[in-house]
Scaffold this motif. Structure first.
Motif, PDB file in Angstrom:
ATOM      1  N   ASP A 230       2.568   2.938  -3.607  1.00 49.26           N
ATOM      2  CA  ASP A 230       2.048   1.869  -2.761  1.00 49.26           C
ATOM      3  C   ASP A 230       2.357   0.513  -3.395  1.00 49.26           C
ATOM      4  OD1 ASP A 230       0.791   0.754  -0.626  1.00 49.26           O
ATOM      5  OD2 ASP A 230      -1.230   1.389  -1.152  1.00 49.26           O
ATOM      6  N   GLU A 231       2.404  -0.512  -2.565  1.00 49.43           N
ATOM      7  CA  GLU A 231       2.607  -1.888  -3.007  1.00 49.43           C
ATOM      8  C   GLU A 231       3.839  -2.046  -3.882  1.00 49.43           C
ATOM      9  OE1 GLU A 231      -1.163  -3.539  -4.332  1.00 49.43           O
ATOM     10  OE2 GLU A 231      -2.115  -2.444  -2.697  1.00 49.43           O
TER      11      GLU A 231
ATOM     12  N   THR B 162      -1.089   1.704   3.552  1.00 51.46           N
ATOM     13  CA  THR B 162      -1.757   2.579   2.577  1.00 51.46           C
ATOM     14  C   THR B 162      -2.403   3.770   3.283  1.00 51.46           C
ATOM     15  OG1 THR B 162      -2.168   0.636   1.229  1.00 51.46           O
ATOM     16  CG2 THR B 162      -3.416   2.603   0.678  1.00 51.46           C
TER      17      THR B 162
HETATM   18 MG   LIG Z   1      -2.310  -1.358   1.301  1.00 51.93          MG
END
Ligand SMILES: [Mg+2]
Ligand SMILES: Nc1ncnc2c1ncn2[C@@H]1O[C@H](COP(=O)(O)OP(=O)(O)O)[C@@H](O)[C@H]1O
Length: 373
Positions: free
Chosen positions: A152-153, A56
């Motif tokens: 993200d993710e 991140t």
């Molecule tokens: Mg992360």
């Protein structure tokens, strides 16, 4: 004159560190891609690695770089509703540029219209999403501004990923100035790549974020500490590097605690490092491992417990007899644990825990739980 330094470490998930340790390869590639013509494979990049390795932070770092070189960015997490989120963010950034660049006209009306987002999840809406994005991109193109989307993710079970990937394929084929950088746990990214409808992503540059080398850790520690007005005694530095084990999140936790312990002194000694490393270990457990633990089902725990019988590597073939379960059960729970990012498959059928110190943490929790029962 005494200067009041603030703690320079960032033990907060997703936070861009003051000094990014290592990661030169991926940074060079992505920077070149953002500066280039759009044909660079890193214009679509995948950052892959376990929790706390710095995915991140790196996504934010790239988005910051892109913005400072004039790109518009949309930073989202892969959840339902992400497409609307991208649209809103891209629009906002683009509108901001309309206001700050009065001499270069963006088709303001076209952008303003895009605020009307539909709520239902119809195929119509998906086509609509792409055409709304097309509108934003052509407005940006008038000013030669690119759009970077960071996700993200990454989660392959979010259907909107398919629309997103198809749209990016189309944008790139049309020579639009776009970039896409995604981050996720290895399992999520691998299954995304194996999906038929997202196979275009196999063209992407894939970066496996590994543990940092001791040298990289040392360099970042020394520099960050220096910005906080302190230096390490040599044996203290060595002990800190050893405690960090190449793990970015631990680097920040240890650095943060060490700095605080030595608040009134400008030189850090080994006793502060030892004390800080102990606190940092507890903090790592509370901030990261407890969440992982609470997600585990009883069967997950049994699976992991069977793995703890080995000192490092577990052969999958040994598990059915240990668990007294068929191999189908073992495959199912292996998959769950890979998905959660608790274990990794070093090579086919060879499993290991992949978070530093998690195995020891797990042993303690299990002993507590079994003891209390
Ligand atoms: Mg992360
Ligand atoms: N290359 C790096 N050097 C130093 N610190 C880092 C680095 N990458 C990440 N960090 C720090 O590590 C922590 C975890 O990073 P994060 O990006 O949240 O990991 P992930 O998203 O992979 O779980 C944060 O505190 C961040 O500031």
């Amino acid at each position: 004159m005494a200067i009041n330094f603030v703690n320079p470490f960032t033990p907060v998930v997703g936070k861009v560190p003051l000094h990014m340790a290592g990661r030169e390869g991926v940074i060079t590639d992505v920077e070149a891609a953002l500066a280039g013509t759009g044909n660079d494979p890193a214009i679509i990049s995948l950052l892959v690695g376990p929790r706390g390795i710095g995915k991140t932070a790196l996504l934010s770092y790239f988005a910051d770089i892109a913005e400072s070189s004039g790109w518009v960015t949309a930073r989202v997490t892969c959840v339902k509703g992400m497409l609307d989120d991208i649209l809103i963010r891209a629009q906002r950034s683009a509108q901001h540029l309309v206001n700050t660049q009065p001499s270069r006209k963006i088709k303001g009306a076209g952008i303003a219209n895009l605020v009307s987002l539909e709520q239902e999840d119809s195929p119509h809406k998906l086509v609509n999403w792409r055409s709304k994005m097309d509108d934003i991109l052509s407005s940006l193109a008038d000013c030669n501004i690119g759009l970077l989307v960071t996700i993200d993710e990454v989660n392959p079970s979010i259907e909107e990923m398919v629309t997103l990937v198809a749209a990016f394929q189309h944008f790139l084929d049309e020579g639009k100035k776009v970039a896409l950088i995604m981050a996720g746990l290895p399992y999520g990214v691998t299954s995304l790549l194996s999906g038929k409808s997202t196979s275009f992503l196999r063209r992407a540059a894939r970066y496996e974020l590994q543990a940092l080398s001791d040298y990289e850790v040392e360099e970042a520690l020394v520099r960050t500490m220096k910005d906080g007005g302190k230096t390490f005694e040599p044996d203290a530095l060595e002990a800190a590097v050893k405690a960090i084990k190449g793990f970015p999140f631990i680097l920040q936790l240890v650095g943060y605690r060490v700095w605080r312990m030595a608040e009134s002194s400008s030189v850090i000694d080994i006793s502060s490092v030892d004390a800080a490393a102990n606190i940092a270990r507890k903090e790592l457990e509370q901030r990261m491992y407890d969440a992982v633990w609470f997600e585990l089902s009883e069967a997950d725990k049994s699976f992991l417990q069977a793995m703890t019988e080995d000192s490092e590597i577990t052969r999958q073939a040994d598990l059915p007899s240990r668990l007294n379960k068929p191999s189908g059960h073992v495959s199912k729970y292996k998959k769950r644990m890979l998905q959660q990012g608790v274990i990794r498959e070093r090579s086919r059928g060879l499993l290991e825990f992949c978070l530093p110190g998690f195995k020891e943490y797990f042993d303690e929790r299990i002993a507590e739980e079994r003891g209390a029962a």
